[in-house]
Motif scaffolding. Structure first.
Motif, mmCIF file in Angstrom:
data_model
loop_
_atom_site.group_PDB
_atom_site.id
_atom_site.type_symbol
_atom_site.label_atom_id
_atom_site.label_comp_id
_atom_site.label_asym_id
_atom_site.label_seq_id
_atom_site.Cartn_x
_atom_site.Cartn_y
_atom_site.Cartn_z
ATOM 1 N N LEU A 1 -11.137 2.034 -12.376
ATOM 2 C CA LEU A 1 -11.326 1.670 -13.780
ATOM 3 C C LEU A 1 -10.014 1.584 -14.553
ATOM 4 C CD1 LEU A 1 -14.447 3.897 -14.472
ATOM 5 C CD2 LEU A 1 -14.411 1.391 -14.396
ATOM 6 N N ARG A 2 -9.070 2.447 -14.247
ATOM 7 C CA ARG A 2 -7.836 2.509 -15.046
ATOM 8 C C ARG A 2 -6.613 1.958 -14.353
ATOM 9 N NH1 ARG A 2 -8.030 8.201 -18.475
ATOM 10 N NH2 ARG A 2 -10.105 7.866 -19.410
ATOM 11 N N GLY A 3 -6.717 1.660 -13.069
ATOM 12 C CA GLY A 3 -5.555 1.154 -12.362
ATOM 13 C C GLY A 3 -4.639 2.273 -11.914
ATOM 14 N N PRO A 4 -3.415 1.943 -11.494
ATOM 15 C CA PRO A 4 -2.495 2.959 -10.970
ATOM 16 C C PRO A 4 -2.224 4.070 -11.974
ATOM 17 C CG PRO A 4 -1.698 0.751 -10.497
ATOM 18 C CD PRO A 4 -2.847 0.588 -11.446
ATOM 19 N N LEU A 5 -2.209 5.317 -11.480
ATOM 20 C CA LEU A 5 -1.941 6.490 -12.305
ATOM 21 C C LEU A 5 -1.074 7.451 -11.516
ATOM 22 C CD1 LEU A 5 -5.572 7.199 -13.614
ATOM 23 C CD2 LEU A 5 -3.698 6.212 -14.960
ATOM 24 N N THR A 6 -0.294 8.246 -12.227
ATOM 25 C CA THR A 6 0.465 9.287 -11.546
ATOM 26 C C THR A 6 -0.478 10.380 -11.079
ATOM 27 O OG1 THR A 6 0.850 10.594 -13.547
ATOM 28 C CG2 THR A 6 2.443 8.825 -13.045
ATOM 29 N N ARG A 7 -0.019 11.182 -10.136
ATOM 30 C CA ARG A 7 -0.841 12.290 -9.662
ATOM 31 C C ARG A 7 -1.168 13.241 -10.816
ATOM 32 N NH1 ARG A 7 -0.691 13.804 -3.970
ATOM 33 N NH2 ARG A 7 0.046 12.030 -2.732
ATOM 34 N N ALA A 8 -0.205 13.464 -11.690
ATOM 35 C CA ALA A 8 -0.435 14.370 -12.819
ATOM 36 C C ALA A 8 -1.509 13.810 -13.750
ATOM 37 C CB ALA A 8 0.864 14.602 -13.586
ATOM 38 N N GLU A 9 -1.492 12.487 -13.989
ATOM 39 C CA GLU A 9 -2.495 11.866 -14.858
ATOM 40 C C GLU A 9 -3.888 11.991 -14.256
ATOM 41 O OE1 GLU A 9 0.039 8.324 -17.082
ATOM 42 O OE2 GLU A 9 -0.700 8.003 -15.039
ATOM 43 N N VAL A 10 -3.999 11.778 -12.946
ATOM 44 C CA VAL A 10 -5.298 11.899 -12.291
ATOM 45 C C VAL A 10 -5.804 13.337 -12.387
ATOM 46 C CG1 VAL A 10 -6.517 11.759 -10.087
ATOM 47 C CG2 VAL A 10 -4.885 9.968 -10.722
ATOM 48 N N ALA A 11 -4.937 14.295 -12.072
ATOM 49 C CA ALA A 11 -5.335 15.704 -12.077
ATOM 50 C C ALA A 11 -5.764 16.158 -13.469
ATOM 51 C CB ALA A 11 -4.190 16.568 -11.560
ATOM 52 N N CYS A 12 -4.988 15.804 -14.477
ATOM 53 C CA CYS A 12 -5.301 16.242 -15.841
ATOM 54 C C CYS A 12 -6.545 15.554 -16.394
ATOM 55 C CB CYS A 12 -4.108 15.990 -16.758
ATOM 56 S SG CYS A 12 -2.686 17.041 -16.401
ATOM 57 N N THR A 13 -6.797 14.337 -15.960
ATOM 58 C CA THR A 13 -7.995 13.625 -16.422
ATOM 59 C C THR A 13 -9.254 14.210 -15.806
ATOM 60 O OG1 THR A 13 -6.759 11.562 -16.739
ATOM 61 C CG2 THR A 13 -9.152 11.382 -16.523
ATOM 62 N N LEU A 14 -9.213 14.497 -14.525
ATOM 63 C CA LEU A 14 -10.402 14.989 -13.832
ATOM 64 C C LEU A 14 -10.674 16.462 -14.078
ATOM 65 C CD1 LEU A 14 -10.133 13.173 -10.375
ATOM 66 C CD2 LEU A 14 -11.431 12.499 -12.392
ATOM 67 N N TRP A 15 -9.632 17.245 -14.339
ATOM 68 C CA TRP A 15 -9.807 18.689 -14.547
ATOM 69 C C TRP A 15 -9.061 19.143 -15.811
ATOM 70 C CZ3 TRP A 15 -8.241 16.902 -9.577
ATOM 71 C CH2 TRP A 15 -9.287 16.858 -8.636
ATOM 72 N N PRO A 16 -9.471 18.652 -16.964
ATOM 73 C CA PRO A 16 -8.742 18.989 -18.205
ATOM 74 C C PRO A 16 -8.898 20.441 -18.628
ATOM 75 C CG PRO A 16 -10.771 17.820 -18.711
ATOM 76 C CD PRO A 16 -10.627 17.791 -17.212
ATOM 77 N N GLU A 17 -9.904 21.131 -18.080
ATOM 78 C CA GLU A 17 -10.197 22.496 -18.526
ATOM 79 C C GLU A 17 -9.384 23.549 -17.792
ATOM 80 O OE1 GLU A 17 -12.561 21.820 -14.876
ATOM 81 O OE2 GLU A 17 -12.029 20.637 -16.645
ATOM 82 N N ILE A 18 -8.617 23.148 -16.755
ATOM 83 C CA ILE A 18 -7.861 24.142 -16.001
ATOM 84 C C ILE A 18 -6.369 23.841 -16.110
ATOM 85 C CG2 ILE A 18 -9.767 24.569 -14.413
ATOM 86 C CD1 ILE A 18 -8.427 22.788 -12.386
ATOM 87 N N ASP A 19 -5.545 24.785 -15.681
ATOM 88 C CA ASP A 19 -4.096 24.608 -15.799
ATOM 89 C C ASP A 19 -3.616 23.542 -14.823
ATOM 90 O OD1 ASP A 19 -2.860 26.047 -13.224
ATOM 91 O OD2 ASP A 19 -4.563 27.229 -13.952
ATOM 92 N N GLU A 20 -2.443 23.017 -15.119
ATOM 93 C CA GLU A 20 -1.915 21.873 -14.370
ATOM 94 C C GLU A 20 -1.720 22.187 -12.896
ATOM 95 O OE1 GLU A 20 1.952 18.855 -14.497
ATOM 96 O OE2 GLU A 20 1.485 20.148 -16.209
ATOM 97 N N ALA A 21 -1.243 23.398 -12.589
ATOM 98 C CA ALA A 21 -0.985 23.751 -11.193
ATOM 99 C C ALA A 21 -2.277 23.777 -10.379
ATOM 100 C CB ALA A 21 -0.294 25.105 -11.116
ATOM 101 N N THR A 22 -3.323 24.357 -10.953
ATOM 102 C CA THR A 22 -4.606 24.415 -10.248
ATOM 103 C C THR A 22 -5.202 23.025 -10.094
ATOM 104 O OG1 THR A 22 -5.005 26.619 -11.168
ATOM 105 C CG2 THR A 22 -6.897 25.451 -10.238
ATOM 106 N N ALA A 23 -5.091 22.196 -11.139
ATOM 107 C CA ALA A 23 -5.605 20.829 -11.065
ATOM 108 C C ALA A 23 -4.869 20.032 -9.993
ATOM 109 C CB ALA A 23 -5.473 20.150 -12.424
ATOM 110 N N SER A 24 -3.568 20.205 -9.911
ATOM 111 C CA SER A 24 -2.779 19.506 -8.894
ATOM 112 C C SER A 24 -3.172 19.951 -7.490
ATOM 113 C CB SER A 24 -1.288 19.754 -9.118
ATOM 114 O OG SER A 24 -0.864 19.211 -10.348
ATOM 115 N N SER A 25 -3.468 21.243 -7.345
ATOM 116 C CA SER A 25 -3.897 21.762 -6.047
ATOM 117 C C SER A 25 -5.231 21.152 -5.636
ATOM 118 C CB SER A 25 -4.012 23.284 -6.112
ATOM 119 O OG SER A 25 -4.500 23.802 -4.898
ATOM 120 N N ARG A 26 -6.152 21.044 -6.583
ATOM 121 C CA ARG A 26 -7.446 20.430 -6.287
ATOM 122 C C ARG A 26 -7.275 18.977 -5.870
ATOM 123 N NH1 ARG A 26 -11.923 22.410 -10.781
ATOM 124 N NH2 ARG A 26 -11.763 24.663 -10.375
#
Length: 252
Positions: free
Chosen positions: A47-72
């Motif tokens: 839907l949104r086209g190319p995204l950075t890993r950080a953008e994907v992680a923060c979009t899908l898991w906005p309720e958790i911290d960045e490190a945990t979202a990146s791990s997921r």
């Protein structure tokens, strides 16, 4: 249901992804599936086209911290063979493989063709042009998903669908295909009963075919729903389509 190994590097070949109405994934006509998290990654990139890993992680898991979202995200991509097949990864950026066909993209392309053809009073659906059946525009984006990031995407696609249905109805009217024009307009009305322009498309098709009674009935349907839901009368532009003596008196 035939299963496909999602770890295979061949996953991207011949893949068709459906996001309208429900999630669907098939390869060469065989249905397959992905884990829920992988589905969401694929849908987001489609839907949104190319995204950075950080953008994907923060979009899908906005309720958790960045490190945990990146791990997921790393875990989910590992389960997709680190993105090979459906997801390309380059320089920290993720994108959907170009080998994947997405129904939303086809719908948007057809909607653009319709808008251009409507302006040119031309036919967008013949010869080498993309086919434009009304069913392309009938379904909402992943209606059973409750993800917050989908709210804006769903509304954008909904507006695209409604405008496309109205444009298709107008083109069918121009071609004197009155039954198709009415049916397509009614599809838009079902999608959004409060949308005056959708009712207008149906009324114009009825009038062009000489069916005044049907046009009046559609006008009264529109007026009733607007009064009930919004407490307003139809606009002057809509009311002017029906001669005043033929309109029923408003029910107060």
């Amino acid at each position: 249901m035939a299963e496909i190994d999602v770890m295979s590097g061949d996953l991207g070949r011949g893949l068709v992804l459906g996001l309208l109405g429900s999630w669907r994934l098939s390869m060469e006509g065989r249905h397959t599936d992905l884990p829920p998290t992988a589905r969401r990654i694929i849908a987001l990139l489609a839907l949104r086209g190319p995204l950075t890993r950080a953008e994907v992680a923060c979009t899908l898991w906005p309720e958790i911290d960045e490190a945990t979202a990146s791990s997921r995200l790393r875990t989910a991509l590992w389960r997709l063979a680190e993105g090979r097949g459906m997801v390309d990864s380059q320089g920290g950026q993720l994108s959907l493989s170009a080998t994947v066909t997405v129904d939303v993209r086809r719908m948007r392309t057809s909607a653009r063709d319709l808008a251009e053809a409507r302006l040119a009073a031309d036919e967008p659906c013949g010869g080498e042009r993309t086919a434009c059946p009304a069913r392309l525009f009938e379904d909402d984006l992943l209606p059973s998903w409750c993800d917050e990031w989908l709210v804006v995407e769903r509304e954008r696609i909904r507006q695209t669908r409604l405008h496309a249905l109205e444009a298709l109805s107008a083109l069918r009217l121009h071609q004197k295909r009155y039954a198709d024009a009415v049916d397509t307009g009614l599809t838009a009305v079902r999608a959004e009963p409060l949308r005056e322009s959708a009712h207008r498309a149906v009324i114009r098709a009825h009038l062009a075919e000489g069916n005044m009674a049907e046009a009046i009935r559609q006008f009264e349907t529109c007026r009733a729903v607007l009064r009930q839901e919004l407490g307003v009368e139809p606009s002057a532009e809509l009311a002017e389509l029906i001669p005043a003596p033929r309109r029923l008196a408003p029910q107060l």
